[in-house]
Design a protein around this motif. Structure first.
Motif, PDB file in Angstrom:
ATOM      1  N   PRO A 132      -6.722  -0.203   8.904  1.00 30.35           N
ATOM      2  CA  PRO A 132      -6.898   0.824   7.866  1.00 30.35           C
ATOM      3  C   PRO A 132      -5.556   1.304   7.323  1.00 30.35           C
ATOM      4  CG  PRO A 132      -7.516   1.683  10.033  1.00 30.35           C
ATOM      5  CD  PRO A 132      -7.179   0.233  10.207  1.00 30.35           C
ATOM      6  N   SER A 133      -5.539   1.649   6.053  1.00 32.50           N
ATOM      7  CA  SER A 133      -4.300   2.071   5.397  1.00 32.50           C
ATOM      8  C   SER A 133      -3.686   3.295   6.047  1.00 32.50           C
ATOM      9  CB  SER A 133      -4.554   2.334   3.912  1.00 32.50           C
ATOM     10  OG  SER A 133      -4.915   1.138   3.267  1.00 32.50           O
ATOM     11  N   ASN A 134      -4.513   4.219   6.534  1.00 35.67           N
ATOM     12  CA  ASN A 134      -3.947   5.429   7.156  1.00 35.67           C
ATOM     13  C   ASN A 134      -3.132   5.096   8.403  1.00 35.67           C
ATOM     14  OD1 ASN A 134      -6.154   4.840   8.750  1.00 35.67           O
ATOM     15  ND2 ASN A 134      -6.826   6.950   8.931  1.00 35.67           N
ATOM     16  N   ALA A 135      -3.388   3.965   9.025  1.00 33.38           N
ATOM     17  CA  ALA A 135      -2.588   3.546  10.182  1.00 33.38           C
ATOM     18  C   ALA A 135      -1.232   3.001   9.744  1.00 33.38           C
ATOM     19  CB  ALA A 135      -3.345   2.487  10.987  1.00 33.38           C
ATOM     20  N   LEU A 136      -1.136   2.560   8.505  1.00 35.25           N
ATOM     21  CA  LEU A 136       0.115   1.998   7.984  1.00 35.25           C
ATOM     22  C   LEU A 136       0.998   3.054   7.324  1.00 35.25           C
ATOM     23  CD1 LEU A 136      -1.422  -1.153   6.256  1.00 35.25           C
ATOM     24  CD2 LEU A 136      -0.306  -1.059   8.495  1.00 35.25           C
ATOM     25  N   GLU A 184       5.786  11.681   3.526  1.00 39.31           N
ATOM     26  CA  GLU A 184       5.118  12.007   2.271  1.00 39.31           C
ATOM     27  C   GLU A 184       3.599  11.868   2.351  1.00 39.31           C
ATOM     28  OE1 GLU A 184       5.587   9.213  -1.120  1.00 39.31           O
ATOM     29  OE2 GLU A 184       6.573   7.914   0.342  1.00 39.31           O
ATOM     30  N   PHE A 185       3.088  11.151   3.363  1.00 46.78           N
ATOM     31  CA  PHE A 185       1.652  10.941   3.500  1.00 46.78           C
ATOM     32  C   PHE A 185       1.012  11.853   4.557  1.00 46.78           C
ATOM     33  CE2 PHE A 185       3.465   6.625   2.536  1.00 46.78           C
ATOM     34  CZ  PHE A 185       3.214   6.683   1.177  1.00 46.78           C
ATOM     35  N   VAL A 230       0.817  -1.212   0.000  1.00 48.19           N
ATOM     36  CA  VAL A 230       0.000   0.000   0.000  1.00 48.19           C
ATOM     37  C   VAL A 230       0.856   1.271   0.000  1.00 48.19           C
ATOM     38  CG1 VAL A 230      -0.393   0.180   2.497  1.00 48.19           C
ATOM     39  CG2 VAL A 230      -2.114   1.007   0.908  1.00 48.19           C
ATOM     40  N   GLY A 231       1.968   1.291   0.702  1.00 56.25           N
ATOM     41  CA  GLY A 231       2.833   2.471   0.731  1.00 56.25           C
ATOM     42  C   GLY A 231       3.397   2.803  -0.636  1.00 56.25           C
ATOM     43  N   ILE A 263      -7.248   9.518   3.934  1.00 55.93           N
ATOM     44  CA  ILE A 263      -6.960   8.287   3.205  1.00 55.93           C
ATOM     45  C   ILE A 263      -8.124   7.348   3.468  1.00 55.93           C
ATOM     46  CG2 ILE A 263      -5.413   6.299   3.014  1.00 55.93           C
ATOM     47  CD1 ILE A 263      -3.139   8.241   3.920  1.00 55.93           C
ATOM     48  N   ILE A 264      -8.758   6.879   2.392  1.00 58.74           N
ATOM     49  CA  ILE A 264      -9.983   6.088   2.510  1.00 58.74           C
ATOM     50  C   ILE A 264      -9.796   4.750   1.803  1.00 58.74           C
ATOM     51  CG2 ILE A 264     -12.439   6.014   1.928  1.00 58.74           C
ATOM     52  CD1 ILE A 264     -12.388   9.102   1.904  1.00 58.74           C
ATOM     53  N   ASP A 265     -10.103   3.674   2.515  1.00 59.83           N
ATOM     54  CA  ASP A 265     -10.034   2.324   1.940  1.00 59.83           C
ATOM     55  C   ASP A 265     -11.377   1.963   1.319  1.00 59.83           C
ATOM     56  OD1 ASP A 265      -7.354   1.403   2.753  1.00 59.83           O
ATOM     57  OD2 ASP A 265      -8.137   1.678   4.781  1.00 59.83           O
ATOM     58  N   VAL A 266     -11.329   1.358   0.121  1.00 64.28           N
ATOM     59  CA  VAL A 266     -12.517   0.935  -0.607  1.00 64.28           C
ATOM     60  C   VAL A 266     -12.300  -0.508  -1.064  1.00 64.28           C
ATOM     61  CG1 VAL A 266     -14.001   1.414  -2.607  1.00 64.28           C
ATOM     62  CG2 VAL A 266     -12.833   3.308  -1.445  1.00 64.28           C
ATOM     63  N   ALA A 267     -13.343  -1.321  -0.971  1.00 66.97           N
ATOM     64  CA  ALA A 267     -13.260  -2.729  -1.368  1.00 66.97           C
ATOM     65  C   ALA A 267     -14.027  -2.966  -2.663  1.00 66.97           C
ATOM     66  CB  ALA A 267     -13.837  -3.611  -0.266  1.00 66.97           C
TER      67      ALA A 267
END
Length: 114
Positions: free
Chosen positions: A64-68, A73-74, A30-31, A80-84
């Motif tokens: 959630p991706s924002n925790a990773l 740079e982020f 994801v990064g 940051i929103i995760d979508v499936a």
């Protein structure tokens, strides 16, 4: 609220005063995927990154991706929103997509889009 979409073909035409929605397909790490998606974009508090996870419901990430995404740079990204999604299901009903929908609406409304 009236929503108008503008497609930019040149980075220099992106207006920092309106919400910028960046679409990112999570295909490896994801990064790396997000870093590639925002590489030459002027990100800031008006930027929303939608990370599309091509996974069936049982295989969705639990964190959630924002925790990773803790790298510098982020940090300037507004949300940051995760979508499936999955190819034979499209965007399907799940908690991740319910949160994504609510978060995106809130983000857009919170940025004074008229």
């Amino acid at each position: 609220m009236k929503l108008q979409m503008e497609i930019c073909h040149d980075v220099s035409s992106i207006q920092s005063s309106i919400p910028l929605i960046v679409i990112c397909l999570s295909s490896s790490r994801v990064g790396v995927d997000v870093s590639t998606a925002i590489a030459e974009l002027p990100t800031g508090p008006n930027t929303a990154v939608l990370i599309f996870h091509h996974k069936k419901p049982h295989a969705l990430p639990t964190e959630p991706s924002n925790a990773l995404l803790k790298e510098d740079e982020f940090k300037n990204i507004g949300i940051i929103i995760d979508v499936a999604f999955f190819e034979d299901m499209g965007l399907y009903e799940c908690d991740m997509n319910t949160r994504a929908y609510k978060s995106l609406i809130s983000f857009i409304e919170g940025h004074g889009t008229k």
